[in-house]
Design a protein around this motif. Structure first.
Motif, mmCIF file in Angstrom:
data_model
loop_
_atom_site.group_PDB
_atom_site.id
_atom_site.type_symbol
_atom_site.label_atom_id
_atom_site.label_comp_id
_atom_site.label_asym_id
_atom_site.label_seq_id
_atom_site.Cartn_x
_atom_site.Cartn_y
_atom_site.Cartn_z
ATOM 1 N N MET A 1 0.868 -1.193 0.000
ATOM 2 C CA MET A 1 0.000 0.000 0.000
ATOM 3 C C MET A 1 0.907 1.246 0.000
ATOM 4 O O MET A 1 1.487 1.567 1.012
ATOM 5 C CB MET A 1 -0.893 0.015 1.237
ATOM 6 N N ASP A 5 -0.803 7.207 -3.107
ATOM 7 C CA ASP A 5 -2.152 6.891 -3.585
ATOM 8 C C ASP A 5 -2.861 8.127 -4.087
ATOM 9 O O ASP A 5 -2.753 9.198 -3.494
ATOM 10 C CB ASP A 5 -3.011 6.370 -2.437
ATOM 11 N N GLU A 6 -3.644 7.944 -5.091
ATOM 12 C CA GLU A 6 -4.624 8.979 -5.428
ATOM 13 C C GLU A 6 -5.712 8.824 -4.390
ATOM 14 O O GLU A 6 -5.820 7.784 -3.757
ATOM 15 C CB GLU A 6 -5.223 8.720 -6.809
ATOM 16 N N GLY A 7 -6.511 9.792 -4.261
ATOM 17 C CA GLY A 7 -7.609 9.632 -3.301
ATOM 18 C C GLY A 7 -8.557 8.588 -3.815
ATOM 19 O O GLY A 7 -8.477 8.184 -4.961
ATOM 20 N N GLY A 8 -9.410 8.134 -3.049
ATOM 21 C CA GLY A 8 -10.471 7.243 -3.547
ATOM 22 C C GLY A 8 -10.096 5.774 -3.485
ATOM 23 O O GLY A 8 -10.934 4.910 -3.384
ATOM 24 N N GLY A 9 -8.808 5.470 -3.525
ATOM 25 C CA GLY A 9 -8.446 4.049 -3.421
ATOM 26 C C GLY A 9 -8.625 3.611 -1.981
ATOM 27 O O GLY A 9 -8.698 4.433 -1.064
ATOM 28 N N GLY A 10 -8.694 2.372 -1.788
ATOM 29 C CA GLY A 10 -8.945 1.862 -0.437
ATOM 30 C C GLY A 10 -7.702 1.813 0.415
ATOM 31 O O GLY A 10 -7.758 1.583 1.591
ATOM 32 N N GLY A 11 -6.543 2.058 -0.203
ATOM 33 C CA GLY A 11 -5.295 1.985 0.583
ATOM 34 C C GLY A 11 -5.214 3.219 1.405
ATOM 35 O O GLY A 11 -5.994 4.087 1.294
#
Lengths: 598, 159
Positions: A1, A5-11
């Motif tokens: 993880m 990350d872009e936002g919106g991913g679950g990580g």
């Protein structure tokens, strides 16, 4: 993880992610793993991992194995395992096979079937060994389990052809009906023709074994049954079937892989058979047409002129059971010389050492050998000896299991076997004469059995006999670390022998002893081990009530049964038969008057 | 997107850690979850909140291979061997079977659930209780007495 990350991913930060095996997720997937765990060792281990595994395992255990029906109550077993599809239950101790356990001792299937009837609607298989099962119990099976498929009864008693008829008629999905060495209660005249009770439609039968059912039956019904059982792979008939009828059955079931012939003789006494033809050649053509037979048994009342009929299948046989056939070496040799692929061979000692030498010459792939005595008494002639055993050890290096009855043996032959057959898992040598020493040296048989436990590193089952001193037991205790089952008859010098075994054999589960000089002090030396064993049987030893009572008082969860042959014997100090076993329950209340529980 | 005579629809998936994957729609239908999303017309990329990129890459490859097998491009035996040796690495102690199982469970891919379940079962066969706990990183939450009782019941009654 990653942290990019872009936002919106679950990580996200790791603390937000549930640990890989949070209870919820795990219980969902656990069953998909557990469904593939089938051995009871693995399932028992899985049940101890943690609470959710315990619950999931209990929900998904399909095969219930109960090694001693008195160690646990039906209610307790059912409460834990709610979705069982197959049950294996074992009852009486093995010495029951030698008539050492009086009739009516116990091991009733009734309380089990009653509770299972209401709790296991999807039950498909029942396998019972050494239990008493009544016709009413069979009836309850037929009416309670609509998906019932497999019934195997081994060394059981209590039922008759009446019960068999109910099973045949009512169990519409029946796949297996295996009746092996059972004692059927029928009087000859009262017997029911149960074979005729199978439904008229195509059946799902795969295995039908009934050679131990002594009564006659309608042969035409059997022939018709076989014709409408396209999946039938195993058929073992009783002695009411002779070769002419056998041919008809074989014609109806060319797909058979396991065949138990009935009486291997003509139905019509006198030369040439009643039909005037040559039935032995007709029988030959029946075997010649078989493409799939791998196992042959039966051969009761064998007439040797019919034996050549089986030659066409000998090369493909992996299992051959001649234990009911009185054959000489000369009669065996022409058959066995074709059996290159034999892995299992059971035979009577009438074939002698010479017969066994012939086996050794051809059957280099042999894994299991059993040589039974024609005359199982002390003073019988007995025609196999150390010579046969030596030959087998030289010709059959892959041997894993041997049962060998003889009158004479030498240490040298046993030592040879221990070296030539390192894969032995089961070694059962029964020198029938009591306290017989080495036939050549006159020495006790200690060194032979010592070599077996020393050299056969995979050994889990051992039966000893012959003249044995405490030394033999010292060897067993020292080297027999994997031994689970030990059987001792007419052996030993002193209490020390039993102590060696109890102290040394850390995996010992089943210990059965008869006619050996072990007394109270030996019994008491084993107190710390009895909870680790399934059972201990001692008969005709030197035990007293006092010693047995001491054990019972020290170990509250051990059921200590003193068994007498009649009620009148029950008042002596001397204990003739002791059977003790650990149990999760209070002692049983179904015992007959000749059993006293201390 | 142009459609050719053998129309190959592609879907886009996004792993939990933001990586994008392009997959044959037919292959993606191995997952009940994705099948539902596709049939409902959810817009791409379809988000998979509980499957990270590493695992998703393996799963996607397994779907592609299953599709190949379905189309006769590889044999069933070849598929099975790949699944066992490459995907689940059943023979290695640190194999990925657990990750695959959890992902397959989330994605509702029955075939993969069974395969991964079987691989794990095969791996833990013959393990002691402690070894199983280590492998799954599970804590023993039994009370001592409780555990002893289960142990005794197992040994005395069910063994």
């Amino acid at each position: 993880m990653s942290e990019e990350d872009e936002g919106g991913g679950g990580g996200g930060p790791e603390s937000d992610i549930a640990p890989p095996f949070s209870d919820q997720v795990l219980e969902n997937v656990l069953e998909s793993v557990l469904q593939f765990l089938t051995s009871r060792r693995d399932r028992n281990a899985a049940s101890l991992v943690c609470r959710s595994w315990y619950r999931a395992e209990a929900r998904t255990r399909r095969d219930l194995f109960i090694g001693n029906c008195y160690a646990v109550s039906p209610r307790r077993a059912i409460r834990r395992f709610s979705c069982v599809r197959a049950v294996v239950l074992k009852g009486k101790p093995r010495f029951a096979d030698f008539s050492l356990v009086p009739h009516g001792w116990g091991a009733h299937f009734y309380p089990w079937v009653v509770d299972m009837a209401s709790s296991y609607p999807f039950l498909e298989k029942i396998c019972l060994k050494r239990m008493t099962i009544k016709d009413d119990d069979l009836s309850l099976i037929a009416q309670s389990f609509p998906f019932f498929k497999d019934l195997s009864l081994i060394c059981c008693d209590g039922f008759s052809t009446v019960g068999l008829a109910i099973i045949a008629e009512k169990c519409r999905c029946l796949r297996v009906l295996d009746l092996i060495e059972d004692y059927i209660e029928d009087e000859e005249d009262d017997a029911v023709d149960w074979i005729s009770k199978f439904p008229e439609t195509t059946t799902t039968l795969e295995s039908l074994v009934f050679d131990c059912v002594g009564s006659a039956f309608n042969f035409d019904a059997l022939e018709a049954l076989v014709s409408r059982s396209p999946r039938l792979r195993q058929l073992r008939v009783n002695h009411h079937v002779a070769v002419e009828q056998l041919r008809r059955l074989m014609a109806r079931a060319p797909q058979l892989t396991h065949l138990g012939t009935g009486a291997f003789r003509s139905a019509f006494p006198g030369p040439g058979g009643g039909g005037g033809g040559e039935p032995e050649f007709d029988l030959l053509s029946s075997f010649a047409s078989s493409k799939s037979l791998v196992c042959l048994s039966g051969f009761r009342e064998v007439e040797p002129e019919y034996l050549p009929a089986i030659y066409p299948v000998c090369a493909t046989l992996t299992s051959l059971n001649f234990s009911y056939a009185y054959l000489t070496a000369d009669e065996l040799k022409p058959v066995i010389c074709h059996c290159h692929n034999l892995q299992t061979f059971w035979v009577l000692d009438t074939v002698g050492d010479e017969g066994l030498q012939a086996v050794a010459e051809t059957c280099s792939d042999l894994r299991e050998l059993r040589v039974f005595p024609l005359d199982a008494t002390e003073d019988s002639e007995g025609s196999v000896s150390d010579i046969g055993l030596q030959a087998i050890s030289e010709g059959c290096p892959k041997l894993r299991s041997i049962l060998y009855f003889c009158q004479r043996m030498t240490n040298a032959a046993v030592v040879a076997m221990s070296k030539n057959c390192p894969d032995l898992v089961v070694f059962r040598l029964c020198i029938m004469g009591r306290h017989r020493p080495d036939r050549i040296t006159g020495e006790p048989m200690d060194e032979g059995f010592g070599a077996i436990v020393m050299n056969c590193k995979k050994l889990t089952r051992l039966s000893v006999s012959g003249l044995l001193t405490d030394k033999a037991f010292e060897y067993i205790g020292k080297y027999g670390k994997l031994v689970r089952t030990l059987s001792v008859a007419f052996a030993g010098d002193s209490d020390l022998g039993l102590r060696y075994v109890l102290e040394g054999c850390s995996r010992l589960q089943k210990l059965e002893i008869r006619d050996s000089p072990f007394g109270d002090s030996a019994l008491l030396s084993g107190l710390q081990y009895y909870y680790h064993m399934r059972f201990l049987w001692m008969s005709s030893c030197k035990l007293s009530i006092r010693g047995c009572r001491d054990v019972a008082q020290s170990l509250p969860h051990l059921v200590v049964e003193v068994i007498n042959d009649t009620v009148e014997d029950g008042d002596t100090e001397n204990v003739e038969k002791l059977y003790m076993y650990r149990s999760l329950e209070v002692p049983r209340d179904d015992m007959p008057p000749f059993v006293k529980i201390l | 997107m142009e459609t050719s005579t053998c129309s190959k629809k592609i879907v886009q998936l996004r792993s939990s850690d933001g990586q994008l994957f392009e997959v044959d729609e037919e292959a993606a239908m191995s997952s009940e979850i994705l099948k539902n999303m596709i049939e409902m017309g959810m817009p791409s990329p379809l988000p998979l909140y509980e499957v990270d990129a590493t695992t998703l890459a393996m799963i996607v490859e397994s779907w592609n291979r299953r599709l190949q097998e379905k189309r006769g491009e590889i044999t069933e035996a070849e598929l099975e061997r790949w699944e066992e040796e490459e995907l689940l690495k059943s023979k290695e102690p640190d194999g990925d079977a657990i990750c695959v199982l959890l992902a397959a469970n989330y994605l509702e891919d029955e075939h993969l659930i069974d395969r991964a379940g079987e691989a794990i079962a095969h791996h833990i066969k013959d393990m002691t209780v402690e070894e199983v706990r280590d492998y799954f990183e599970i804590e023993n939450d039994f009370e001592r007495e409780e555990e002893e009782k289960v142990f005794q019941q197992n040994a005395w009654a069910f063994h």
